[in-house]
Design an enzyme around this catalytic site. Sequence first.
Site, PDB file in Angstrom:
ATOM      1  N   ASP A  96       0.839  -1.201   0.000  1.00 28.83           N
ATOM      2  CA  ASP A  96       0.000   0.000   0.000  1.00 28.83           C
ATOM      3  C   ASP A  96       0.872   1.248   0.000  1.00 28.83           C
ATOM      4  OD1 ASP A  96      -2.096   1.774   0.170  1.00 28.83           O
ATOM      5  OD2 ASP A  96      -2.396   1.488   2.330  1.00 28.83           O
ATOM      6  N   ASP A 314      -1.961   5.096  -5.798  1.00 28.77           N
ATOM      7  CA  ASP A 314      -2.208   4.319  -4.583  1.00 28.77           C
ATOM      8  C   ASP A 314      -2.405   2.856  -4.941  1.00 28.77           C
ATOM      9  OD1 ASP A 314      -2.910   3.360  -2.122  1.00 28.77           O
ATOM     10  OD2 ASP A 314      -4.869   4.329  -2.051  1.00 28.77           O
TER      11      ASP A 314
END
Length: 356
Positions: A96, A314
Amino acid sequence: MAPLGILVAVLLLPVAAVMGHFPVTLTLERAIPASHKVELSQLIARDRVRHGRLLQSAAGVVDFSVEGTYDPFVVGLYYTKVQLGSPPREFHVQIDTGSDVLWVSCSSCNGCPGTSGLQIQLNFFDPSSSSTASLVRCSDQRCSLGLNTADSGCSSESNQCSYTFQYGDGSGTSGYYVADFLHLDTILQGSLTTNSTAQIMFGCSTMQTGDLTKSDRAVDGIFGFGQQSMSVISQLSSQGLTPRVFSHCLKGDSNGGGILVLGEIVEPNIVYSPLVPSQPHYNLNLQSISVNGQTLSIDPSAFSTSSNKGTIVDTGTTLAYLTEAAYDPLINAVGFGEQSFDFLNSTLYSLSKIEV
């Protein structure tokens, strides 16, 4: 062009000759005997291995295996494996770039799933079972790094540095920080692999909520690759162990996987885009969208934001999100239905929704 099977070498002046000694003669041998026939496919494979060595950073890189796919009906996330503690235990953690902290499920965790639909073995970190683990106390200087993010706290009663994270999908986790060894595989000169360890600070999750409690896509935690001081990248860089850079490629096909290394991959065909400075995430200035080489007619103001933060890259977000002014022309150009859905999900980056 050299004949097949002949080793081509560049003659370098020996150091001894520079120092006034007689030059040293080195004997070169064929890697493949002249009498031995080799299939062209084998030679190509040899060259690819060699080119892979050349493309890697001279300082070496820390390599992580990548699993998972973009397809939300299969996995919908990318994850890797990390080894923590002594003796080392293996944990599957989601990659992440939108968060900063590495955390894994801890023993006696409330809401943590015990099984995973990804066919992986879930593990729980137990600080008492690791001979090198230590709790991060409030007085520890490293605790102040977490306090600066406003997601961490410090309990005067237990004297433990704790944290609470809330993610964009509504899920959350809380727990406390632990210091222990992270085990690394460092690749030098393309082939030599050395095993090393580094002490890092990471989260031990004692409570999880929302989607994190579901078993269908459960992993052991989240590997935050953000740029703040609490990220593993920043911690290893501050210790002089790795450069403060990582290289990440997500495969957009049905097989999934990809490449994840701490360090720089030198590839001449990479196209670089500058990041928007002074932002907590990895933000880019999205300027236009093209389909089949044709730039779509989208007003540039559709990509602008009031605070000029740009578009977030992201890896923890499954889908690509665009403002309506950019989304509609894209869907019209690609086509409606399943085709457009597959197109959006096969993008290498996941773009967060732009608030205007």
